[in-house]
Each structure stands twice: as C-alpha cells, then as structure tokens.
Write an enzyme that holds these catalytic residues in place. Structure first.
Site, PDB file in Angstrom:
ATOM      1  N   LYS A  13     -44.564 -10.105  36.527  1.00 22.35           N
ATOM      2  CA  LYS A  13     -45.589  -9.335  35.796  1.00 22.35           C
ATOM      3  C   LYS A  13     -46.701  -8.859  36.733  1.00 22.35           C
ATOM      4  CE  LYS A  13     -46.396 -12.908  33.064  1.00 22.35           C
ATOM      5  NZ  LYS A  13     -45.430 -13.911  33.598  1.00 22.35           N
ATOM      6  N   ARG A  87     -50.554 -14.844  24.861  1.00 24.69           N
ATOM      7  CA  ARG A  87     -49.555 -15.842  25.206  1.00 24.69           C
ATOM      8  C   ARG A  87     -49.268 -16.757  24.019  1.00 24.69           C
ATOM      9  NH1 ARG A  87     -50.348 -15.992  30.931  1.00 24.69           N
ATOM     10  NH2 ARG A  87     -49.099 -17.518  32.022  1.00 24.69           N
ATOM     11  N   ARG A 126     -43.644 -18.629  45.768  1.00 24.96           N
ATOM     12  CA  ARG A 126     -44.753 -17.676  45.627  1.00 24.96           C
ATOM     13  C   ARG A 126     -45.949 -18.090  46.486  1.00 24.96           C
ATOM     14  NH1 ARG A 126     -46.873 -15.872  39.832  1.00 24.96           N
ATOM     15  NH2 ARG A 126     -47.064 -18.100  39.466  1.00 24.96           N
ATOM     16  N   ARG A 159     -50.434 -21.318  45.006  1.00 29.04           N
ATOM     17  CA  ARG A 159     -51.285 -21.629  43.858  1.00 29.04           C
ATOM     18  C   ARG A 159     -51.148 -23.108  43.508  1.00 29.04           C
ATOM     19  NH1 ARG A 159     -50.251 -17.112  39.238  1.00 29.04           N
ATOM     20  NH2 ARG A 159     -50.092 -18.998  37.989  1.00 29.04           N
ATOM     21  N   ARG A 170     -45.491 -25.457  32.642  1.00 32.50           N
ATOM     22  CA  ARG A 170     -45.690 -24.047  32.276  1.00 32.50           C
ATOM     23  C   ARG A 170     -44.467 -23.462  31.586  1.00 32.50           C
ATOM     24  NH1 ARG A 170     -46.798 -22.225  37.849  1.00 32.50           N
ATOM     25  NH2 ARG A 170     -46.855 -20.074  37.145  1.00 32.50           N
TER      26      ARG A 170
HETATM   27  P1  ADP Z   1     -45.675 -13.410  37.306  1.00 32.16           P
HETATM   28  O1  ADP Z   1     -46.953 -12.622  37.429  1.00 32.16           O
HETATM   29  O2  ADP Z   1     -44.792 -12.911  36.211  1.00 32.16           O
HETATM   30  O3  ADP Z   1     -45.886 -14.875  37.237  1.00 32.16           O
HETATM   31  P2  ADP Z   1     -45.242 -12.594  40.108  1.00 32.16           P
HETATM   32  O4  ADP Z   1     -45.345 -11.116  40.075  1.00 32.16           O
HETATM   33  O5  ADP Z   1     -46.356 -13.366  40.691  1.00 32.16           O
HETATM   34  O6  ADP Z   1     -44.848 -13.150  38.653  1.00 32.16           O
HETATM   35  O7  ADP Z   1     -43.882 -12.950  40.865  1.00 32.16           O
HETATM   36  C1  ADP Z   1     -43.499 -14.309  41.091  1.00 32.16           C
HETATM   37  C2  ADP Z   1     -42.913 -14.443  42.492  1.00 32.16           C
HETATM   38  O8  ADP Z   1     -41.669 -13.731  42.556  1.00 32.16           O
HETATM   39  C3  ADP Z   1     -43.770 -13.857  43.597  1.00 32.16           C
HETATM   40  O9  ADP Z   1     -43.626 -14.661  44.729  1.00 32.16           O
HETATM   41  C4  ADP Z   1     -43.189 -12.461  43.840  1.00 32.16           C
HETATM   42  O10 ADP Z   1     -43.382 -12.033  45.183  1.00 32.16           O
HETATM   43  C5  ADP Z   1     -41.703 -12.697  43.551  1.00 32.16           C
HETATM   44  N1  ADP Z   1     -41.046 -11.529  42.936  1.00 32.16           N
HETATM   45  C6  ADP Z   1     -41.548 -10.650  42.041  1.00 32.16           C
HETATM   46  N2  ADP Z   1     -40.631  -9.716  41.707  1.00 32.16           N
HETATM   47  C7  ADP Z   1     -39.504 -10.032  42.395  1.00 32.16           C
HETATM   48  C8  ADP Z   1     -38.189  -9.444  42.480  1.00 32.16           C
HETATM   49  N3  ADP Z   1     -37.841  -8.369  41.763  1.00 32.16           N
HETATM   50  N4  ADP Z   1     -37.299 -10.045  43.295  1.00 32.16           N
HETATM   51  C9  ADP Z   1     -37.636 -11.153  44.015  1.00 32.16           C
HETATM   52  N5  ADP Z   1     -38.837 -11.744  43.979  1.00 32.16           N
HETATM   53  C10 ADP Z   1     -39.771 -11.198  43.187  1.00 32.16           C
HETATM   54  P1  ADP Z   2     -47.944 -16.944  35.522  1.00 31.66           P
HETATM   55  O1  ADP Z   2     -47.851 -16.427  36.909  1.00 31.66           O
HETATM   56  O2  ADP Z   2     -47.361 -18.285  35.328  1.00 31.66           O
HETATM   57  O3  ADP Z   2     -47.479 -15.994  34.494  1.00 31.66           O
HETATM   58  P2  ADP Z   2     -50.834 -16.567  35.048  1.00 31.66           P
HETATM   59  O4  ADP Z   2     -51.477 -16.232  36.322  1.00 31.66           O
HETATM   60  O5  ADP Z   2     -50.648 -15.495  34.049  1.00 31.66           O
HETATM   61  O6  ADP Z   2     -49.466 -17.316  35.339  1.00 31.66           O
HETATM   62  O7  ADP Z   2     -51.621 -17.753  34.353  1.00 31.66           O
HETATM   63  C1  ADP Z   2     -51.952 -18.925  35.053  1.00 31.66           C
HETATM   64  C2  ADP Z   2     -52.591 -19.940  34.110  1.00 31.66           C
HETATM   65  O8  ADP Z   2     -53.784 -19.398  33.560  1.00 31.66           O
HETATM   66  C3  ADP Z   2     -51.765 -20.343  32.912  1.00 31.66           C
HETATM   67  O9  ADP Z   2     -50.825 -21.361  33.209  1.00 31.66           O
HETATM   68  C4  ADP Z   2     -52.861 -20.816  31.952  1.00 31.66           C
HETATM   69  O10 ADP Z   2     -53.357 -22.091  32.338  1.00 31.66           O
HETATM   70  C5  ADP Z   2     -53.960 -19.812  32.224  1.00 31.66           C
HETATM   71  N1  ADP Z   2     -53.809 -18.634  31.346  1.00 31.66           N
HETATM   72  C6  ADP Z   2     -53.523 -17.363  31.739  1.00 31.66           C
HETATM   73  N2  ADP Z   2     -53.441 -16.545  30.684  1.00 31.66           N
HETATM   74  C7  ADP Z   2     -53.671 -17.313  29.580  1.00 31.66           C
HETATM   75  C8  ADP Z   2     -53.712 -17.066  28.183  1.00 31.66           C
HETATM   76  N3  ADP Z   2     -53.478 -15.837  27.685  1.00 31.66           N
HETATM   77  N4  ADP Z   2     -53.978 -18.110  27.363  1.00 31.66           N
HETATM   78  C9  ADP Z   2     -54.226 -19.332  27.828  1.00 31.66           C
HETATM   79  N5  ADP Z   2     -54.183 -19.645  29.121  1.00 31.66           N
HETATM   80  C10 ADP Z   2     -53.915 -18.653  30.008  1.00 31.66           C
END
Ligand code: ADP
Ligand code: ADP
Ligand code: ZN
Length: 214
Positions: A13, A87, A126, A159, A170
């Site tokens: 995302k 969420r 990541r 992270r 999570r």
């Molecule tokens: P989210 O925001 O949904 O938690 P991220 O965008 O941070 O996910 O992506 C999670 C991890 O996967 C990061 O280390 C990112 O560089 C990697 N990643 C994202 N998209 C891809 C893809 N299409 N193929 C391989 N790795 C990816």
């Molecule tokens: P991910 O890469 O796992 O999708 P995010 O960066 O979106 O993670 O979120 C990291 C953390 O921030 C979550 O595990 C939660 O603790 C908090 N968080 C983010 N968005 C929300 C939300 N909409 N409601 C509650 N907690 C949230």
C-alpha cells in the site's frame, strides 16, 4: 477523487501510494505514517500510540477517526489516497460521517491481495526511511548505499513492528478487524480487488486500470 487502498500489512500500500503521489500528484493519507510522525515528535498522540503500535495492536478507533478528520479537513478538493484507514468497521462508519460533512464520498475501496507467505517475506525484509518514510526491501528493493535513503539521505531502518512477534499480532488483527471491510464495501458497491503479486510496476499498472486513471 478519494479512494481507499487496503489489504494486509506488507501488501504494498505504501509503495504504491508513493508512486501515485509522484506520478499522479495525489495526496497520500497514511494513518501509520501519521502515527509514526507523532511518535517521532513526541506529541500526546504519539505517547498514546507508541506501545500499541510497537506490539502490533490497533490504536483506538476514536483517536484514529479524530486524526483523519483533522487531516482531511485541509485536503478539500484534492485527490486523496487513504492507506491503512479505515481498518475497522467502526472506522469505516466514522469515515462516512467525516466525508458527508465535507460533501465528499469514497469512490472506490481497492483491495490489494497478497499470499501470506509472501507477506512475511516482505515484512521481515522491509526497511523504512526514518526521515521521509520511503519503503525499501533488503532483497526486492535495496537502497543504493547501505542504510541510506535514495530519496533524502535519511537513516533507513527496520520498523519496530516488523519483528516476528509483532507481525504475527498484526496479521491476526488484520484478519479479525480489517477483513470484514471486504463485505462492508461490497455492500456499498465500491469494492474491487487486484493481485499485489509481481513487480511493483505490474501492480501499479493494475491499480491505474482499476481506478481508470490515465
Ligand atoms: P504496506 O504499506 O502495505 O504495509 P509496503 O509498501 O511497505 O506495504 O511494502 C512492504 C514491503 O514489501 C516493503 O519492503 C516493500 O519494499 C516491499 N514490496 C512492495 N511491493 C512489492 C512488490 N510488488 N514486490 C516485492 N516487494 C514489494
Ligand atoms: P502496515 O504496513 O502493517 O500496513 P501501517 O503503517 O499502516 O502498517 O500501520 C502501522 C501501525 O499503526 C498499525 O499496526 C497500528 O498500530 C497503527 N495504525 C495504523 N493505521 C491504523 C488505523 N486505521 N487504526 C488503528 N491503528 C492504526
Ligand atoms: Zn528518505
């Protein structure tokens, strides 16, 4: 336009949102990033969120909804990507109320689907820039110089919630609280899904197609 990118942790995302910001001039609203900034700046909100986030638990709905309302107020008329909010079903209802007040409405809820084994690989590898939030991966998207952000030169680190224990929590939280949003948005008639597997560019192409963005 205002739309939601949702899916499991690690689905991509943040990565896809960054591309949409860079190439399409959209505004990225990520509650995760907002909370991480609050923690970095040691605000009241940051103090409330920190231990919950580090353990992989959700921040309470009321706090999260209020934060999003504050943020969206300043974005009237902009194209907005919501990432990581809502969420929970309570948050989805909260969002509707916020948007109603702004005379806007959520146009699409786009689900990014990735197999759980791949999620684990993505999350454990990541690395994130502690300055600008850019997302990297030790294997799939490494920084050019070890530990240094390609974009801003900031420190790139793991992270606190990308440890095995927090990832487990999570994924469980996601299944219990966020998966029900699929049916919620199906009922509203704005749900769609794409595969988040394959290269970043492949996934990006699917998103543009689904959003009908040129
Ligand atoms: P989210 O925001 O949904 O938690 P991220 O965008 O941070 O996910 O992506 C999670 C991890 O996967 C990061 O280390 C990112 O560089 C990697 N990643 C994202 N998209 C891809 C893809 N299409 N193929 C391989 N790795 C990816
Ligand atoms: P991910 O890469 O796992 O999708 P995010 O960066 O979106 O993670 O979120 C990291 C953390 O921030 C979550 O595990 C939660 O603790 C908090 N968080 C983010 N968005 C929300 C939300 N909409 N409601 C509650 N907690 C949230
Ligand atoms: Zn950076």
């Amino acid at each position: 336009m205002i739309f939601l990118l949702f899916g499991p942790p690690g689905a991509g995302k943040g990565t896809q949102s960054a591309k949409l910001v860079k190439e399409k001039g959209m505004v990225h609203v990520s509650t995760g990033d907002l909370f991480r900034n609050a923690i970095k700046n040691e605000t009241e909100l940051g103090k409330k969120a920190k231990s919950l986030m580090d353990a992989g638990n959700l921040v309470p709905d009321d706090i999260t909804i209020a934060l999003v309302e504050e943020t969206l107020k300043d974005l009237q008329g902009k194209d907005v990507i919501l990432d990581g909010f809502p969420r929970t079903t309570v948050q989805a209802e909260g969002l509707e109320k916020i948007l109603e007040k702004m005379d806007r409405k959520l146009e699409q809820a786009l689900f990014i689907d990735v197999d759980e084994n791949k999620l684990l690989q993505r999350l454990t590898g990541r690395r994130v820039c502690s300055n600008c939030g850019a997302s990297y991966h030790v294997e799939f998207h490494p920084t050019k110089a070890e530990g240094v952000c390609d974009l801003c030169g900031g420190d790139v680190k793991q992270r606190k919630d990308d440890t095995e224990a927090a990832i487990k929590t999570r994924l469980q939280t996601y299944k219990e609280n966020t998966l029900p949003l699929i049916d919620y948005y199906k009922t509203k008639g704005i749900y769609s899904a794409i595969s988040g597997e394959g290269s970043t560019d492949e996934v990006y192409g699917r998103i543009l197609q689904q959003l009908s963005v040129e």
